[in-house]
Design an enzyme around this catalytic site. Sequence first.
Site, short mmCIF file in Angstrom:
data_model
loop_
_atom_site.label_atom_id
_atom_site.label_comp_id
_atom_site.label_asym_id
_atom_site.label_seq_id
_atom_site.Cartn_x
_atom_site.Cartn_y
_atom_site.Cartn_z
CG ASP A 1 6.44 8.86 -8.87
OD1 ASP A 1 7.36 9.31 -8.15
OD2 ASP A 1 5.48 8.20 -8.42
CB SER B 1 -0.92 0.00 1.22
OG SER B 1 -0.16 -0.04 2.41
CG PHE C 1 -1.64 8.42 -5.05
CD1 PHE C 1 -1.97 9.44 -4.19
CD2 PHE C 1 -0.60 8.61 -5.95
CE1 PHE C 1 -1.29 10.65 -4.22
CE2 PHE C 1 0.08 9.81 -5.99
CZ PHE C 1 -0.26 10.83 -5.12
CB SER C 2 -2.99 2.50 -5.21
OG SER C 2 -1.57 2.37 -5.29
#
Length: 570
Positions: A176, A66, A69-70
């Site tokens: 990123d 995790s 964002f997700s």
Amino acid sequence: MDRSKRNSIAGFPPRVERLEEFEGGGGGDGNTVQVGRVSSSSYRAIISAFSRLTSLDDFTREKIGSGFFSEVFKVRHRASGQVMALKMNTLSSNRANLLKEMQLMNRLSHPNILRFMGVCVHQGQLHALTEYINSGNLEQLLDSDLYLPWTVRVKLAYDIAVGLSYLHFKGIFHRDLTSKNCLIKRDENGYSAVVADFGLAEKIPDASIGREKLAVVGSPFWMAPEVLRDEPYNEKADVFSYGIILCEIIARIQADPDYLPRTENFGLDYDAFQNMVGDCPSDFLQLTFNCCNMDPKLRPSFEEIGKTLKEIMSRLPEEELERDRKLQPTAKGPLEKVPGGKRLSSLDDKIPHKSPRPRRTIWLSRSQSDIFSHKPPRTVSVLDPYYQPRDGATHTPKVNPFSARQDLKGGKVKFFDLPSKSVISLVFDLDAPGPGSTTLADCQEPLAMSSRRWRSLPGSPEFLHQACPFMGCEESLSDGPPPRLSSLKYGVREIPPFRTSALSAASGHEAMDCSNPQEENGFGPRLKGTSLCTGAASEEMEVEEERPRRASVYFSISGISLQTQAKQDG
């Protein structure tokens, strides 16, 4: 495994291999799309919708990570047993980036780019299904106690470079790129790396025309200095991020400045880092320094990086054998128990006593030859006009420039923005490689998909969503561009596949309607007549096709109504 079955999911129609199978032949002049029989188009709509959409309850789930964002789950399809990874968005404001990421991944096809498998629907939201990578990410591998010879490390660096070279060739840069977003696959051939997480990807700016300055996005420790200073930047920002990853690979330390020495202007402290590299091949270290150059113009391209790494790999076996031969008589005692292992020498004078990350033991990873103070055969230097070395004579303390700026929050933050119109249009603009090219498109065969929009997608039964902190291809078969598309609230466009062709061949760009991304991804006002997805067990899914020849056909499958509208132009 048969490529035609690799991305199919049991219970859904199999993928078609060629668009022409349903359109009575292919071809196009690059400006128009040939339209086949109405029945073929309708059947293709069914295949497109139901071979790609699945419910969350169709899978068994195991959480594996995790982050910002997700949440990431390892999932197994109950009917087919197929194992995949499910990336579930946990931040509503990131929905637009997630949709863009799925669209983009669906158009990419390369062995070192994470393969997109499909979409899972849960409570009215879409979540990406990708191939499952079995050995975590690069950061986790480097943090382990596994012995990683230079042949393996350089090979992983090469895989990442080749994947990024392909991405840049497609006119996109990552923005990123971190060791968390480089996944590690292990099989009978050893380790390989796969680049993932394209939620912040952007179209490479055209230097010949004036453009609006791009937003500051990414993970601070890996961000290029020009990005952190909010200056105009381009794809060379990815090269700097890659250089930081190379530093992690060489020294097996974190990118955190409390471990990896940095300068006050966000550059790499070359002098300090050279004391941490052990027996790193000098050419590999030189390449790392070139990638970390403060001047973007002096950084190499990923194409050049790939060529350099290939040459280094060809020389490594002989060099490693020679090093092992020289070191064999000296290796004695307990050191023989962990040859080339990790955490063999403390960083007493380089790392503060109180680590900002107490979860990790603070030890430097070194190869066996480094334990015996074996130095690189030649001095490595870099021509960096902005390099600001620390004054060793006065014992200047270690610098953490990310702590000096309040907005960076010590580097423990991630910056993101909504996708721009240019990158959304780019999803439909990617040039196809030329005919006869098999290297870049070798990872999977394409799915036949239609140029449609989806609205009011079916939801799945409620799933207890856990709150946790992140863990971090398609080529088209059609000859011509798809029609212009538009989308409504929560709308997701399917990406029409395109035909594989040579890298050097130029092809016509595909066009789309670059409407407001905030409106089309659920952030703007909802258009009249649209239906919000709220997790109902059965909702209407409307598939519309904007083409000159249309027919009206209705299907009902498992309580879901699929509608295609069509009429024959007079």
